[in-house]
Write an enzyme that holds these catalytic residues in place. Structure first.
Site, PDB file in Angstrom:
ATOM      1  N   ASN A 207       0.646  -1.206   0.028  1.00 19.14           N
ATOM      2  CA  ASN A 207      -0.029   0.218  -0.004  1.00 19.14           C
ATOM      3  C   ASN A 207       1.038   1.177  -0.027  1.00 19.14           C
ATOM      4  O   ASN A 207       1.900   1.147   0.218  1.00 19.14           O
ATOM      5  CB  ASN A 207      -0.811  -0.085   1.229  1.00 19.14           C
ATOM      6  CG  ASN A 207      -0.283  -0.231   2.500  1.00 19.14           C
ATOM      7  OD1 ASN A 207       0.518   0.765   2.811  1.00 19.14           O
ATOM      8  ND2 ASN A 207      -0.405  -1.477   3.291  1.00 19.14           N
ATOM      9  N   ASP A 276      -4.737  -6.672   5.583  1.00 20.18           N
ATOM     10  CA  ASP A 276      -5.938  -7.431   6.223  1.00 20.18           C
ATOM     11  C   ASP A 276      -5.879  -8.666   5.815  1.00 20.18           C
ATOM     12  O   ASP A 276      -6.169  -9.741   6.235  1.00 20.18           O
ATOM     13  CB  ASP A 276      -7.156  -6.814   5.948  1.00 20.18           C
ATOM     14  CG  ASP A 276      -7.376  -5.441   6.645  1.00 20.18           C
ATOM     15  OD1 ASP A 276      -6.862  -5.454   7.801  1.00 20.18           O
ATOM     16  OD2 ASP A 276      -8.248  -4.500   6.205  1.00 20.18           O
ATOM     17  N   LYS A 286       8.201 -16.923 -10.429  1.00 21.56           N
ATOM     18  CA  LYS A 286       7.672 -15.838 -11.184  1.00 21.56           C
ATOM     19  C   LYS A 286       6.582 -16.254 -12.028  1.00 21.56           C
ATOM     20  O   LYS A 286       6.625 -17.039 -12.936  1.00 21.56           O
ATOM     21  CB  LYS A 286       8.735 -14.933 -11.953  1.00 21.56           C
ATOM     22  CG  LYS A 286       8.128 -13.504 -12.448  1.00 21.56           C
ATOM     23  CD  LYS A 286       9.075 -12.966 -13.201  1.00 21.56           C
ATOM     24  CE  LYS A 286       8.488 -11.577 -13.787  1.00 21.56           C
ATOM     25  NZ  LYS A 286       8.943 -11.488 -15.161  1.00 21.56           N
ATOM     26  N   PRO A 302      -3.327 -11.798  10.519  1.00 25.41           N
ATOM     27  CA  PRO A 302      -3.818 -11.760  12.095  1.00 25.41           C
ATOM     28  C   PRO A 302      -3.829  -9.941  12.253  1.00 25.41           C
ATOM     29  O   PRO A 302      -3.034  -9.545  11.580  1.00 25.41           O
ATOM     30  CB  PRO A 302      -2.522 -11.976  12.861  1.00 25.41           C
ATOM     31  CG  PRO A 302      -1.371 -12.241  11.917  1.00 25.41           C
ATOM     32  CD  PRO A 302      -2.158 -12.515  10.405  1.00 25.41           C
ATOM     33  N   ASP A 303      -4.843  -9.695  13.111  1.00 23.42           N
ATOM     34  CA  ASP A 303      -4.787  -8.324  13.708  1.00 23.42           C
ATOM     35  C   ASP A 303      -3.912  -8.357  14.550  1.00 23.42           C
ATOM     36  O   ASP A 303      -4.199  -8.490  15.779  1.00 23.42           O
ATOM     37  CB  ASP A 303      -6.264  -8.090  13.881  1.00 23.42           C
ATOM     38  CG  ASP A 303      -6.563  -6.518  14.088  1.00 23.42           C
ATOM     39  OD1 ASP A 303      -5.801  -5.849  14.798  1.00 23.42           O
ATOM     40  OD2 ASP A 303      -7.309  -5.828  13.543  1.00 23.42           O
ATOM     41  N   ILE A 304      -2.706  -7.579  14.440  1.00 25.56           N
ATOM     42  CA  ILE A 304      -1.776  -7.450  15.383  1.00 25.56           C
ATOM     43  C   ILE A 304      -2.106  -6.733  16.687  1.00 25.56           C
ATOM     44  O   ILE A 304      -2.083  -7.173  17.651  1.00 25.56           O
ATOM     45  CB  ILE A 304      -0.374  -6.817  14.750  1.00 25.56           C
ATOM     46  CG1 ILE A 304      -0.081  -7.784  13.390  1.00 25.56           C
ATOM     47  CG2 ILE A 304       0.713  -6.833  15.821  1.00 25.56           C
ATOM     48  CD1 ILE A 304       1.034  -6.851  12.813  1.00 25.56           C
ATOM     49  N   PHE A 320      -4.282   3.400  15.084  1.00 20.90           N
ATOM     50  CA  PHE A 320      -4.548   4.265  13.976  1.00 20.90           C
ATOM     51  C   PHE A 320      -5.725   3.855  13.441  1.00 20.90           C
ATOM     52  O   PHE A 320      -5.802   2.580  12.996  1.00 20.90           O
ATOM     53  CB  PHE A 320      -3.168   4.586  13.224  1.00 20.90           C
ATOM     54  CG  PHE A 320      -2.362   5.569  13.456  1.00 20.90           C
ATOM     55  CD1 PHE A 320      -1.792   5.428  14.593  1.00 20.90           C
ATOM     56  CD2 PHE A 320      -2.152   6.604  12.944  1.00 20.90           C
ATOM     57  CE1 PHE A 320      -0.677   6.521  15.092  1.00 20.90           C
ATOM     58  CE2 PHE A 320      -1.416   7.814  13.195  1.00 20.90           C
ATOM     59  CZ  PHE A 320      -0.658   7.638  14.574  1.00 20.90           C
ATOM     60  N   LYS A 334     -13.913   1.253  15.754  1.00 18.50           N
ATOM     61  CA  LYS A 334     -12.981   0.675  15.677  1.00 18.50           C
ATOM     62  C   LYS A 334     -12.155   0.734  16.947  1.00 18.50           C
ATOM     63  O   LYS A 334     -11.490  -0.295  17.744  1.00 18.50           O
ATOM     64  CB  LYS A 334     -11.819   1.283  14.653  1.00 18.50           C
ATOM     65  CG  LYS A 334     -10.772   0.312  14.167  1.00 18.50           C
ATOM     66  CD  LYS A 334     -10.112   0.838  13.088  1.00 18.50           C
ATOM     67  CE  LYS A 334     -10.796   0.559  11.910  1.00 18.50           C
ATOM     68  NZ  LYS A 334     -10.460   1.119  10.633  1.00 18.50           N
ATOM     69  N   LYS A 338     -11.636  -2.750  18.941  1.00 21.25           N
ATOM     70  CA  LYS A 338      -9.923  -3.267  19.562  1.00 21.25           C
ATOM     71  C   LYS A 338      -9.820  -2.959  20.908  1.00 21.25           C
ATOM     72  O   LYS A 338      -8.618  -3.332  21.145  1.00 21.25           O
ATOM     73  CB  LYS A 338      -9.269  -2.804  18.605  1.00 21.25           C
ATOM     74  CG  LYS A 338      -9.525  -2.994  17.087  1.00 21.25           C
ATOM     75  CD  LYS A 338      -8.283  -2.743  16.047  1.00 21.25           C
ATOM     76  CE  LYS A 338      -8.539  -3.008  14.583  1.00 21.25           C
ATOM     77  NZ  LYS A 338      -7.433  -3.311  13.885  1.00 21.25           N
TER      78      LYS A 338
END
Ligand code: C5P
Length: 394
Positions: A207, A276, A286, A302-304, A320, A334, A338
């Site tokens: 990203n 995600d 390749k 995994p959502d750390i 964040f 959120k 969390k």
């Protein structure tokens, strides 16, 4: 930092040339710089250079009669906010550690009423020399701050520890030196940058996160007195000074790196833009162009942050949220989902990759919107806010 009066001491090492650029940087940042040089320093660079760069007379002599009371050794450091000696040679460090007063610079150090900082510069063997290490330990015990030295190529042709930090690095650390130490004694673990999920050996999903916000926060935590470990996705940025950086590309690598460190952390700040989803079966070769486009099957990462926040002895967690719409509503949802005491909300399209950022800090008292600022200033504001929320400050 607000404008400071800096007394810059220059001693006789080849790194004295770096002091010229340092003077320029400090003056450019709005500080008043007065320069004092040892006799050997004047063999490497001339006082005229520093007079021109600082806009002030340069002092070299204990017997200088220019100060009105002919007390250069007291006057110069009494009117300074800090005495920074860069470069500091092994000989000067020895003299400082033993309270010698045989020239203007060492006498100024002994008679000062302000903090003293040294930026050592010497050959690696001289740095490692046990007497020098004893002198350094004594100086640290006496409350002298030590910037560097760096590890790298030396003027003598050798490579190792002992190089003076670069002028930009000394200026950056000096800026931090004056920050309020609101995180003194705290261990901060921080993730920053993008993640990279391999599709094949040369392609991947990533990203546009630059890592600028996370790196700025890592520096702000360091400047606030914390011991920082930075887990970084691929950013191409230099590791900030004065902290440990662990590189981690994929969400799972980042997860493992965080879990290995989190037990020792008081605060966890999750700035990284973690994917995600990852590719389920990345190709070991390749992928060749074929008649039909390949289909990528994804699976969840995994959502750390959520994992860390739900640990039985979780550190103080800061998250964040980069949203593209309904910012405060989505971000608060959120924060609650969390279980975070603090969440920084920003608009993804404004924040990612940019130099400035406009954020709102969300805690149990609601949103605290901040104006748009350069990311280092946003980082300072986040650190000030989070320090107030720490359990012992409540
Ligand atoms: O749910 P969302 O990805 O928007 O949450 C953003 C926050 O969660 C950020 O603090 C980010 O660093 C963290 N995160 C994480 N692991 C993931 C996804 C996001 O730690 N897999």
């Amino acid at each position: 930092m607000t404008s400071k009066k800096i007394l810059l001491g220059i001693t006789g090492g080849v790194a004295a040339y770096k002091a010229a650029e340092l003077t320029r940087l400090l003056v450019k940042a709005g500080h008043s710089v007065e320069v004092v040089m040892t006799e050997s320093a004047t063999r490497f660079v001339t006082p005229a250079t520093f007079q021109a760069l600082s806009g002030h007379a340069v002092y070299t002599d204990l017997w200088d009669e220019r100060p009105s009371n002919a007390m250069a050794h007291i006057d110069l450091s009494r009117r300074a906010d800090v005495f920074l000696i860069a470069p500091a040679t092994a000989n000067t460090l020895f003299k400082l550690a033993h309270g010698a007063c045989d020239d203007l610079l060492s006498t100024l150090a002994a008679a000062r009423a302000c903090p003293l900082i040294v930026a050592p510069a010497m050959n690696r063997q001289m740095w490692d020399n046990p007497p020098n290490q004893r002198n350094m330990a004594q100086l640290r015990a006496d409350g002298v701050a030590v910037f560097g030295p760096a590890n790298g190529a030396q003027a003598c042709g050798e490579t190792g520890e002992g190089r003076m930090l670069e002028p930009e690095e000394v200026a950056e650390l000096l800026e931090g030196f004056f920050c309020a130490k609101v995180l003194a004694g705290k261990k901060v673990l921080l993730t920053a940058g993008p993640s990279y999920e391999a599709i094949d050996t040369v392609r991947g999903i990533t990203n546009i996160s630059s890592g600028k916000m996370g790196y700025a926060l890592a520096r702000a935590c360091r400047d606030a007195g914390a011991e920082v470990t930075l887990i970084s996705g691929p950013t191409g940025m230099e590791a900030p000074l004065g902290m440990r950086r662990v590189d981690a590309a994929s969400a799972r690598q980042m997860h493992d790196a965080v879990m290995a460190e989190v037990g020792q952390s008081d605060i966890f700040i999750s700035v990284a833009a973690v994917a995600d989803y990852r590719v389920k079966n990345p190709s070991a070769h390749k992928i060749k162009k074929g008649a039909t486009p390949p289909t990528l099957e994804l699976e969840e990462n995994p959502d750390i942050l959520a994992t860390v926040a739900s640990l039985p002895a979780a550190p103080f967690c800061v998250g964040f949220a980069a949203e593209s719409q309904n910012l405060l509503e989505f971000a608060e949802a959120k924060r609650q989902r969390k279980k975070l005491p603090l969440l920084v909300a920003n608009l993804a399209q404004q924040a990612m990759g940019a130099d400035d950022n406009q954020v709102a800090l969300l805690d149990r008292n609601g949103p605290h919107p901040l104006p748009s600022m350069p990311k280092p200033d946003v980082a300072k504001a986040i650190v000030e806010h989070l320090a107030k929320l720490l359990p012992q400050n409540q």
